[in-house]
Enzyme design. Structure first.
Site, PDB file in Angstrom:
ATOM      1  N   TYR B  15       0.830  -1.202   0.000  1.00  0.00           N
ATOM      2  CA  TYR B  15       0.000   0.000   0.000  1.00  0.00           C
ATOM      3  C   TYR B  15       0.866   1.254   0.000  1.00  0.00           C
ATOM      4  O   TYR B  15       2.078   1.196   0.205  1.00  0.00           O
ATOM      5  CB  TYR B  15      -0.934  -0.004   1.224  1.00  0.00           C
ATOM      6  CG  TYR B  15      -0.245   0.326   2.526  1.00  0.00           C
ATOM      7  CD1 TYR B  15       0.598  -0.591   3.132  1.00  0.00           C
ATOM      8  CD2 TYR B  15      -0.412   1.574   3.129  1.00  0.00           C
ATOM      9  CE1 TYR B  15       1.250  -0.282   4.316  1.00  0.00           C
ATOM     10  CE2 TYR B  15       0.231   1.890   4.317  1.00  0.00           C
ATOM     11  CZ  TYR B  15       1.064   0.958   4.899  1.00  0.00           C
ATOM     12  OH  TYR B  15       1.712   1.277   6.057  1.00  0.00           O
ATOM     13  N   LYS B 131       6.638  -2.085   1.860  1.00  0.00           N
ATOM     14  CA  LYS B 131       5.475  -1.473   2.514  1.00  0.00           C
ATOM     15  C   LYS B 131       4.266  -2.392   2.370  1.00  0.00           C
ATOM     16  O   LYS B 131       3.359  -2.146   1.565  1.00  0.00           O
ATOM     17  CB  LYS B 131       5.196  -0.092   1.908  1.00  0.00           C
ATOM     18  CG  LYS B 131       4.330   0.808   2.798  1.00  0.00           C
ATOM     19  CD  LYS B 131       4.356   2.247   2.304  1.00  0.00           C
ATOM     20  CE  LYS B 131       3.351   3.121   3.027  1.00  0.00           C
ATOM     21  NZ  LYS B 131       3.745   3.448   4.404  1.00  0.00           N
ATOM     22  N   GLU B 164      12.604   2.857  13.784  1.00  0.00           N
ATOM     23  CA  GLU B 164      11.663   3.857  13.273  1.00  0.00           C
ATOM     24  C   GLU B 164      10.415   3.797  14.129  1.00  0.00           C
ATOM     25  O   GLU B 164      10.346   3.018  15.084  1.00  0.00           O
ATOM     26  CB  GLU B 164      11.335   3.585  11.798  1.00  0.00           C
ATOM     27  CG  GLU B 164      10.683   2.242  11.536  1.00  0.00           C
ATOM     28  CD  GLU B 164      10.456   1.960  10.050  1.00  0.00           C
ATOM     29  OE1 GLU B 164      10.237   2.901   9.273  1.00  0.00           O
ATOM     30  OE2 GLU B 164      10.477   0.769   9.673  1.00  0.00           O
ATOM     31  N   LEU B 189      11.509   1.320   6.788  1.00  0.00           N
ATOM     32  CA  LEU B 189      10.916   1.671   5.507  1.00  0.00           C
ATOM     33  C   LEU B 189      11.483   3.024   5.085  1.00  0.00           C
ATOM     34  O   LEU B 189      11.555   3.953   5.898  1.00  0.00           O
ATOM     35  CB  LEU B 189       9.399   1.773   5.644  1.00  0.00           C
ATOM     36  CG  LEU B 189       8.678   2.081   4.337  1.00  0.00           C
ATOM     37  CD1 LEU B 189       8.536   0.832   3.488  1.00  0.00           C
ATOM     38  CD2 LEU B 189       7.320   2.688   4.594  1.00  0.00           C
TER      39      LEU B 189
END
Lengths: 267, 267
Positions: B15, B131, B164, B189
């Site tokens: 996505y 992702k 992250e 990511l």
């Protein structure tokens, strides 16, 4: 299914696959116990009271006239506007139940020949003890197996030990005749077929150990096999193109496959 | 969505979330480049030619009359009888595109106050550079943050470094004024907002380093912030209940937030 079902946007859901034999669910109590644990670990509610859900699963089997096959049951955290945090507590969870025929004779033929497995690094998240629908790493491992002519991928942890298969538990029988499968405390899903087989082993008086084993040990084993609700006890005859034992379906393994249903709960 | 969509049964999909500003997509080329990479890494096809998909996303924004907000785009490997291995090559992928209004003024107020983050162990799979919709670990981290009064959870690797956030990239500005964010080679990511901001930093002549940083370093930092397509540049004022700097939204951070859109591509 709604496009904003949290199962579709976040893999925020859990599932079970249960064998159907003579129209009855095999080891249903254990499958629903595990579903209860999965739901609880993710702070999800039962979509309805457990006995009702069990009844519904049987009804799906009956209406689809499934005599032999399996039933698939999935529960997600429901439909909500996209947001990582859990939706309001009164959001109803979504349930999908499907039943499907499977060909036992074909599976039995496969078992006589045995299957090939490959090994790939275990790249999954740490909570693989929960049976979630976040199966992409498993999908990729299985796909790699298929591309290499194998039926299953065994996952290797960083210590070089096999954790489990992409969708099954992994077992070996050592040259000394000891049946070995990894402990289920962490790093693997506690398979229902695995649990039932461990009981069978104890009852049959066979020696077994719950411990990690390495790829090297598997390659030196007398026999190897996998277990799962749809594969039952399935002999492994090659690992990474190398023969296990004499390269034929193991004698003990086939006996365990034969006797498995004596130990499973049917209802 | 079909109950046997592979996105629903396996999290077998990817996505993008893209900001909408004045009815235009922000950094669309980078989002679609990343979508291309996600699809490629998973050996998935484009559901249609890329320019058509981009046009479709703009059309969804237009028809929903979204002036400010974001567009969500999801592609899964399509509908097939449940089986881990990829379906036949001609299986059409499934596409969902939705657009939603978001309140920029409310976000701006939040930015003035700054947000709180907590830290949790990074329990995700190894391929977080893709992702995918397999976001359950992220969901659980975000939920834990919410339960502790925080807006985001920073994920800690085994070395004690922050990888992250659950849905954003993590940054600090050291006492010496150096902007630091983790390298994107693995473990995180590669955020589109992150990439654009790095360009902005270079252009503004600010010192920055792409490297891992520890929680201890973050707690000693002058400022901290997160970036993402929906949060943009958002100041972090507390980590695990401890103040960052003077406990107020950082001066540099707010300037970067203000200038961000000068560097983003709009179309």
């Amino acid at each position: 299914v709604h496009i904003e079902d949290r199962g579709y946007q976040f893999a925020d859901g859990v599932y079970e696959v249960c064998e159907v034999l003579k129209g009855q669910l095999v080891d249903a109590p254990r499958h629903f116990d595990r579903l209860a644990r999965s739901l609880s670990e993710l702070q999800m509610k039962w979509p309805m009271r457990r006995p009702i859900l069990e009844q519904l699963a049987r009804e799906v089997v009956r209406r689809n006239r499934i005599f032999e096959g399996y039933v698939y049951l999935q529960v997600t955290r429901g439909v909500a506007r996209r947001d990582h945090v859990f939706p309001a507590k009164d959001t109803p969870s979504s349930v999908v139940i499907t039943a499907r025929y499977s060909n036992r004779n074909a599976a039995q033929k496969t078992a006589q020949q045995g299957i090939c497995v490959i090994t790939v690094p275990d790249e999954r998240w740490t909570r693989v003890d929960i049976k979630t629908i976040g199966l992409l790493p498993n999908v990729l491992a299985r796909q790699k197996a298929k591309e290499q002519g194998a039926k299953e991928a065994w996952l290797l942890d960083q210590a070089g030990c096999i954790t489990e298969g992409a969708a099954t538990n992994a077992w070996i029988i050592t040259q000394a005749g000891v049946v070995v499968t990894r402990f289920a405390e962490q790093g693997i899903l506690r398979g229902v077929t695995r649990t039932t087989l461990l009981e069978a082993l104890a009852d049959l008086g066979l020696k077994f150990e719950e411990r990690a084993f390495t790829l090297a040990e598997a390659l030196q084993a007398r026999e190897a096999f996998i277990t799962g609700a749809t594969t039952l006890v399935m002999p492994v005859v090659r690992i990474n193109q190398q023969s296990v034992g004499d390269g034929k379906s193991g004698e003990y393994t086939l006996k365990l496959r034969e006797k498995f249903h004596n130990y499973a709960h049917k209802q």
